[in-house]
Design an enzyme around this catalytic site. Structure first.
Site, PDB file in Angstrom:
ATOM      1  N   ASP A 121       0.861  -1.186   0.000  1.00  0.00           N
ATOM      2  CA  ASP A 121       0.000   0.000   0.000  1.00  0.00           C
ATOM      3  C   ASP A 121       0.900   1.240   0.000  1.00  0.00           C
ATOM      4  O   ASP A 121       1.792   1.365   0.841  1.00  0.00           O
ATOM      5  CB  ASP A 121      -0.867  -0.018   1.263  1.00  0.00           C
ATOM      6  CG  ASP A 121      -1.982   1.017   1.218  1.00  0.00           C
ATOM      7  OD1 ASP A 121      -1.737   2.132   0.718  1.00  0.00           O
ATOM      8  OD2 ASP A 121      -3.083   0.713   1.701  1.00  0.00           O
ATOM      9  N   ASP A 157       4.055  -0.397  -8.620  1.00  0.00           N
ATOM     10  CA  ASP A 157       3.585   0.331  -9.795  1.00  0.00           C
ATOM     11  C   ASP A 157       3.482   1.816  -9.487  1.00  0.00           C
ATOM     12  O   ASP A 157       3.316   2.632 -10.393  1.00  0.00           O
ATOM     13  CB  ASP A 157       2.198  -0.169 -10.206  1.00  0.00           C
ATOM     14  CG  ASP A 157       1.158   0.193  -9.152  1.00  0.00           C
ATOM     15  OD1 ASP A 157       1.314  -0.278  -8.004  1.00  0.00           O
ATOM     16  OD2 ASP A 157       0.232   0.971  -9.445  1.00  0.00           O
TER      17      ASP A 157
END
Length: 228
Positions: A121, A157
């Protein structure tokens, strides 16, 4: 809670490759992964926030001479990787169900050879920096757990998280960047991961997101206690 999830929790209780609260091994595993869980002296590789365990299991297939441990708090997710490993007879795979914030309660100094941080996260808000798995707080916890020549791998990403992590590592006197790229699958190192992708990596790649990768290590300490 759904019946399916309850069934998976029950199976986790039986599966030998799942280390979780309530099992006797949970309280005595620190420093004993090789002798108690894997019954060998092979190097230990840990993946944080492993989710369904695709990467942990994928690496275990490629490197039978190493032991792999996926860490996650979600029991239903760990169940997937656990059952796949059992079905394939992969005895070099285990899963630890716990919060990553207390990782040092389950690994002794120098017990880990490699650490993978895969698609965590990003916690983009400034106020959440301490929750990022690559923040100084977490790096300080990882450092003593990784053996002197051990490697840390980071894939994401998220450009913001990647640039933040790269800056943090570069600014630390005790860290050394080995390589980094903002487009892993266009880099010379793409084949080193054997095409293994997590669920989220596949999702992000299909959306056209470039995958970022950083490889670094903590610098060895000399006899006087200084960084070499």
């Amino acid at each position: 809670m759904s019946r399916k999830k309850l069934q998976r929790f029950k199976e986790n209780e039986k599966n030998r490759n799942v280390v979780q609260q309530g099992k006797e091994i949970f309280e005595k595993i620190k420093g004993n992964w090789n002798c108690v869980q894997f019954l060998n002296s092979n190097p230990i590789v840990v993946e944080l926030a492993c989710g369904r365990g695709e990467f942990t299991v994928g690496l275990a297939r490629q490197y039978p001479e190493k032991n792999f441990i996926g860490v996650d708090i979600k029991g239903a997710r760990i169940w997937k990787g656990s059952t796949v490993a059992i079905a394939e007879g992969l005895e070099n795979v285990a899963f630890l169900r716990t919060q990553i914030q207390v990782l040092d309660k389950f690994f002794e100094k120098g017990e880990i050879s490699e650490l993978w941080i895969t698609f965590p996260d990003p916690f983009p808000r400034d106020g959440d920096e301490k929750r990022r798995l690559t923040s100084p707080r977490f790096l300080d916890m990882y450092k003593p757990l990784i053996k002197e020549d051990g490697i840390v791998h980071f894939k994401t990403d998220n450009t913001g998280l990647f640039d933040y992590t790269l800056d943090v590592v570069k600014q630390r006197e005790d860290c050394e960047v080995i390589l980094h790229t903002h487009d892993f699958y266009a880099s010379p190192w793409k084949d080193e991961h054997h095409g293994i992708k997590t669920k989220y990596e596949k999702l992000f790649s299909e959306k056209g997101e470039k995958i970022k990768y950083l490889k670094f290590q903590f610098k060895p300490i000399d006899k006087d206690g200084d960084q070499k």
